[in-house]
Structures are given as C-alpha cells and as structure tokens.
Enzyme design. Structure first.
Site, short mmCIF file in Angstrom:
data_model
loop_
_atom_site.label_atom_id
_atom_site.label_comp_id
_atom_site.label_asym_id
_atom_site.label_seq_id
_atom_site.Cartn_x
_atom_site.Cartn_y
_atom_site.Cartn_z
N CYS A 168 64.71 81.68 7.17
CA CYS A 168 64.26 82.53 6.06
C CYS A 168 64.06 81.75 4.76
O CYS A 168 63.71 82.34 3.74
CB CYS A 168 65.24 83.68 5.86
N GLU A 319 75.88 85.21 -2.48
CA GLU A 319 74.86 84.73 -3.41
C GLU A 319 75.21 85.10 -4.84
O GLU A 319 75.06 84.28 -5.77
CB GLU A 319 73.50 85.32 -3.04
#
Length: 413
Positions: A168, A319
């Site tokens: 990705c 993240e």
C-alpha cells in the site's frame, strides 16, 4: 538521501490525472473529496458470500469510451485506469508528447497486486474449459509492470520504466523514485503514480480472513471511518492517479504551471511483522525523519499531514502517535480514505495528488465519517467540513504490508 552539502531538490508537479471512487477525473474527485459526504462504498454483487462484501468500485468508468474499445479489450482494469489517468495528467501539464524527447521521459508506476481480475477469470476458464482455452493475453494482462509499460507505449516514453511494488506504499514509492530520476539528471519528465483494480473475490476473501476489512454491511457508505472510535477495518477500493513530474528548470523553461512540488522523500522498513505495523511506529518515524532531512525542513514547518489513515484499529493509532511524536500536535491532519476507500497500491498516488491540490488551493479536505475521534488519537484531525489554511509544507504518508513505509514531503509552488 543526498549528502548534507547538496541542496534540496524540488520536483515540479505540472499535471494531475485521477480516476477514483470519488469521481472520474481530477476535478470531480477533488470536489467530492472536499465534500466528504461518505464513500461510494456499496455491497458488491461480485463479492456475494464474503462477510466483508463492501467495496469502493468505479461503476461509471467506461474504459472503451475513454481509451478506446480495442485497447480496453486487451488490458486488465488496473492498466485501463492507469492509461485514463495518464491521459488526463499529460493534458493537464500542457506537454506535447508527440514532440518531446522520449529518451528523456520516464514512467514509474506503483501497483500492489497487478491484474487480479484477469487472473481470477482465467483460472475459472482453465478449470471449466481446459488449458487450451486460457487467454494468450493472460501474462501481459497479469504482470504488474504493464501499467508502466502501456503508458510508455502509448506516449513514446523511452526513458527508465518500471513498477514499484511496496504494497500500500507502492504509489508513494513510485513518486519518490521518479523524483530521484529528475534529481540525478536521468530524465526531464517522469510520468508517475499508481493504479490498482483488485476487487476480485478471492483477494477480498483473503483480506477478510485476515480481519482487516470493515463488516459494516448495513451502512456501507459509513464503513470507512479513519480515526473514529468505532472504526472496524478498511474498505477496499480501485482507482488510479498519475502525476507529471518535471525537472524545475525544464518546467520553467516552457512556462509551465507548477501545481506543487515534491521536495523530500523518505522510505524505511519496520522489519517487524508481515501484516501488523510496528506498534511504536519506529519504522514509519524513520521514513518521516528521512523526508524532513531530505527536504531541509523542520517539524515545526509542516502544516498539514495527509495521513495513511486506513480506518483500522492498529494503523490509525500507531500512525497518530508517530505523527504527534515527530511533528507535534500543530499540523492539520486528514485521511481521504473516508471518501475514496483504500485503493491499495494506488492509494499513495491518489493521496499525493490530493496533497498537491490542498497546497495549491489552500483547502484541507475533511476526514469523512469521523463522528467521534478516538480519545487515544491526540491530533488536530480535520472533520465535517474543509478547512481554509495557507499551508506551505505538507507530508503524505503511506504504509504497507511487509512493513513498507514511504513518505513524501511536498511544498506549495
């Protein structure tokens, strides 16, 4: 990253082309991403029987109309999306491909899995009708490098030509590699981006078995909800985005409109797990700090983060902690996957295009479907409506299976 005595290099973005579940064409995609009224996600009949049968397709994409019936017949859908996006990007750049020096034009595309629809169809042909009925076009339709190959053939681009396959992070990896070709003088122009059309039943079933997909089947348009406390997985999507990158001297010499610049790039590996991110985000942090160093930019200068923001429990939390640790809580953060879904190998290219449009327009798109921010995510996440902000520096994050991390740092032109 260049040695410390080499000044930062800005690759000029002079053209953008997009085909996404948010719309066919850059203008329509951008308008719908800013509106953030939820995804085009729906329960797809082709995925019937799979518990997570929600996906973001592009039902109105007519390849025969856009790239021609003969080409469309020969190509897997991911190559169709790539060619359509490339055509728009080249037109947007104002370049005349029929007169350019093709030896100075490269093509670098990111693709995660290649022609899965073609593969799945031809496996059925073999099982039902025998090997002699398998299409002679199977291999050139399946292999991942053909997205770049077909663009080069279409436009006479005879420079370096390859595909990056970093899951990705593939589209972002492609743009980083493209910038390097400009910086080292190999090319004047690089056609770069990502394409993916992997909504084939077997692949989606595999993702579902891993527990990574949303099963919000009763409310599919709200299934992709990055950073929301009730997120339960990502929504797979198809799509493509192509950016025309030029050496800044080449762009200035022809009086090109520069939409934004790619000034920094960082890449790393988690070296941790095949599918789960490093829980501390250590690998992602390496990539972000590398992009900052490459660009000669301090964390305080970053005003916006286009997050990977997949709508999974693990990614969004990991993240967000990494962003806060490196950049603090001042950047405005968004994830477009609430609208586009997760286009796998194309996601980074789509999000780089959106980041360029954000810098150009001064409009930060909101994170769709964000109703209640996860209390563990301590960031300024843009939600509900676009935010007007004169952002000068932004980063676009991409992470993939295998612990692949790739981050672009982009600046306002």
């Amino acid at each position: 990253m260049p040695p410390a005595d080499i000044p930062p290099f800005e690759a000029a973005i002079t053209g953008i082309g997009m085909v996404t579940s948010a719309g066919i064409g850059t203008e329509t995609s951008w308008e719908n991403i800013r509106a953030a009224e939820g995804t085009a996600a729906a329960r797809l009949p082709a995925l019937e029987g799979i518990p997570a049968d929600v996906a973001c397709g592009i039902p109105d994409f007519d390849a025969a109309k856009i790239i021609g019936r003969r080409k469309a017949w020969r190509l897997d859908r991911n190559a169709q999306l790539a060619l359509a996006s490339a055509a728009e990007a080249i037109a947007d750049s104002g370049l005349d491909w029929q007169s350019w020096d093709g030896a100075r034009v490269g093509v670098i595309m990111g693709t995660g899995v290649g022609g899965t629809a073609t593969w799945e169809k031809q496996v059925q042909v073999r099982l039902e009708k025998g090997p002699e009925k398998v299409s002679a076009m199977l291999v050139p339709s399946l292999i991942v490098n053909m997205t770049s190959g077909h663009i080069a053939m279409e436009y006479g681009a005879r420079g370096p030509n390859f595909v990056t396959a970093s899951a990705c992070a593939s589209g972002t990896s492609a743009l980083g590699a493209a910038r390097d070709l400009l910086r080292n003088g190999t090319c004047d122009i690089v056609i770069a981006g990502g394409a993916e059309a992997a909504l084939s039943p077997t692949l989606i079933a595999g993702f579902d078995q891993m527990g990574t997909l949303s099963r919000r089947r009763d409310e599919p348009t709200a299934a992709s909800r990055p950073f929301d406390v009730d997120r339960d997985g990502f929504v797979p999507a198809e799509g493509a985005a192509v950016l025309i990158l030029e050496h800044p001297e080449h762009a200035r010499a022809r009086g090109a409109r520069i939409r934004a610049n790619i000034r920094g790039y960082g890449a790393s590996a988690d070296a941790y797990n095949a599918t789960a991110p490093d829980p501390e985000g250590a690998g992602a942090e390496l990539a972000l700090r590398a992009a900052l160093r490459d660009a000669g930019v301090t964390p305080q200068e970053v005003g916006h983060v286009n997050a990977h923001g997949t709508s999974t429990k693990l990614n969004d939390l990991t993240e967000s902690k990494m962003i806060r640790r490196v950049l603090g809580d001042h950047p405005a953060v968004t994830s477009v996957k609430g609208v586009t879904g997760h286009a796998l190998g194309a996601a980074g290219a789509i999000e780089a295009a959106v980041t360029a449009l954000t810098l150009e327009s001064g409009q930060i798109p909101p994170t769709a479907n964000l109703e209640s921010l996860d209390p563990e995510i301590e960031l300024d996440v843009v939600a509900k409506a676009p935010r007007t902000a004169g952002v000068e520096v932004a980063v676009s994050n991409s992470f993939g299976f295998g612990g692949q991390n790739a981050i672009l740092l982009m600046t306002r032109a």
